[in-house]
Design an enzyme around this catalytic site. Structure first.
Site, PDB file in Angstrom:
ATOM      1  N   GLY A   1       0.768  -1.244   0.000  1.00 12.71           N
ATOM      2  CA  GLY A   1       0.000   0.000   0.000  1.00 12.71           C
ATOM      3  C   GLY A   1       0.795   1.289   0.000  1.00 12.71           C
TER       4      GLY A   1
ATOM      5  CG  ASN B   1       1.155   3.302  -5.801  1.00 14.92           C
ATOM      6  OD1 ASN B   1       1.443   4.329  -6.403  1.00 14.92           O
ATOM      7  ND2 ASN B   1       1.805   2.168  -5.973  1.00 14.92           N
TER       8      ASN B   1
ATOM      9  CG  LEU C   1      -1.898  -8.334  -6.820  1.00 14.03           C
ATOM     10  CD1 LEU C   1      -0.956  -9.248  -6.072  1.00 14.03           C
ATOM     11  CD2 LEU C   1      -1.241  -7.813  -8.099  1.00 14.03           C
TER      12      LEU C   1
ATOM     13  CG  ASN D   1      -4.395  -0.629 -12.462  1.00 12.45           C
ATOM     14  OD1 ASN D   1      -4.174  -0.822 -11.268  1.00 12.45           O
ATOM     15  ND2 ASN D   1      -3.746  -1.272 -13.421  1.00 12.45           N
TER      16      ASN D   1
ATOM     17  CG  HIS E   1       0.922  -1.721 -15.417  1.00 11.33           C
ATOM     18  ND1 HIS E   1       0.709  -2.978 -14.865  1.00 11.33           N
ATOM     19  CD2 HIS E   1       1.939  -1.860 -16.303  1.00 11.33           C
ATOM     20  CE1 HIS E   1       1.551  -3.827 -15.416  1.00 11.33           C
ATOM     21  NE2 HIS E   1       2.305  -3.183 -16.288  1.00 11.33           N
TER      22      HIS E   1
ATOM     23  CG  ASP F   1      -2.302  -3.865 -16.986  1.00 11.60           C
ATOM     24  OD1 ASP F   1      -2.782  -3.278 -16.011  1.00 11.60           O
ATOM     25  OD2 ASP F   1      -1.457  -4.762 -16.882  1.00 11.60           O
TER      26      ASP F   1
END
Ligand code: GRF
Length: 204
Positions: free
Chosen positions: A12, A14, A91, A108, A110, A151
């Site tokens: 975590g 982010n 995930l 999201n 990536h 993605d």
């Protein structure tokens, strides 16, 4: 103000960057109202609790289908009146029922420059290992909208980061986080929250 949920599976960092940016007044268009983890021991949950943000654990057992998991997630998000969803190291690939219910409202982060090193199997340190194996000199991070393809949604922002001689996946991951992810994600979340707030004001 928009209600933002952050979905996590791991450490975590982010999430922490988002919470810090919120505290610093850099995300005035939204508030963090819920943190959801699919792992009950994710350290991200501790980070949320430390800031008194409601948390929920939604484990994905083998006997639950992606659609059933998705419906449970939608119900949870709706019960907290969530307007915007941020995947920060989550995930699980979301079922179409979720991406349809929150169309253009899920982002999201990536850790590569999409379309390189993304899609099925590219997560965590595997992404950075693949970057090093291929020998590219630039990598980075991408913030994108989420659709049912892993993605695959519209790209909102990218930031390049240099690969250095002697990098290990861990060293490269840290550089990508520091120089790209933790800066890009809060900025793009505020931008999207602002856009969605304006749409709500005009009743869209
Ligand atoms: C980050 O590299 C993010 O880009 C990816 O998963 C990792 C999560 O790290 N989607 P953390 O849990 O935010 O520290």
């Amino acid at each position: 103000m928009l209600n933002i949920a952050v979905l996590v599976s791991g450490g975590g960092t982010n999430l922490q960057a988002l919470l810090d940016a919120g505290k610093a007044g850099q995300i005035p268009s939204g508030q963090f109202s819920l943190v959801v983890s699919n792992k009950e021991n994710a350290y991200a949950l501790t980070r949320a609790k430390e800031q008194d943000i409601p948390t929920a654990v939604l484990s994905k057992t083998k006997d639950i289908t992606p659609a059933a998991y998705g419906e449970k997630l939608i119900a949870l998000l709706k019960s907290h009146q969530i307007d915007l969803v941020v995947l920060a190291g989550f995930l699980i690939v979301l079922d179409k029922c979720v991406t349809d219910a929150y169309q253009d409202r899920i982002v999201n982060i990536h850790p590569s420059l999409i379309p390189s090193f993304c899609g099925a199997g590219y997560y965590g340190l595997r992404v950075h290992q693949a970057v090093l194996d291929r020998g590219v000199k630039l990598t980075g991070a991408t913030v994108h909208l989420v659709n049912e393809i892993a993605d695959g949604g519209r790209i909102l922002a990218q930031q390049a980061v240099e690969v250095m001689e002697g990098d290990t996946p861990e060293v490269l991951q840290k550089r990508v986080m520091e120089q790209a992810e933790w800066i890009l994600l809060p900025r793009e979340v505020e931008k999207l929250a602002q856009t969605l707030s304006k749409m709500q004001e005009v009743g869209q």
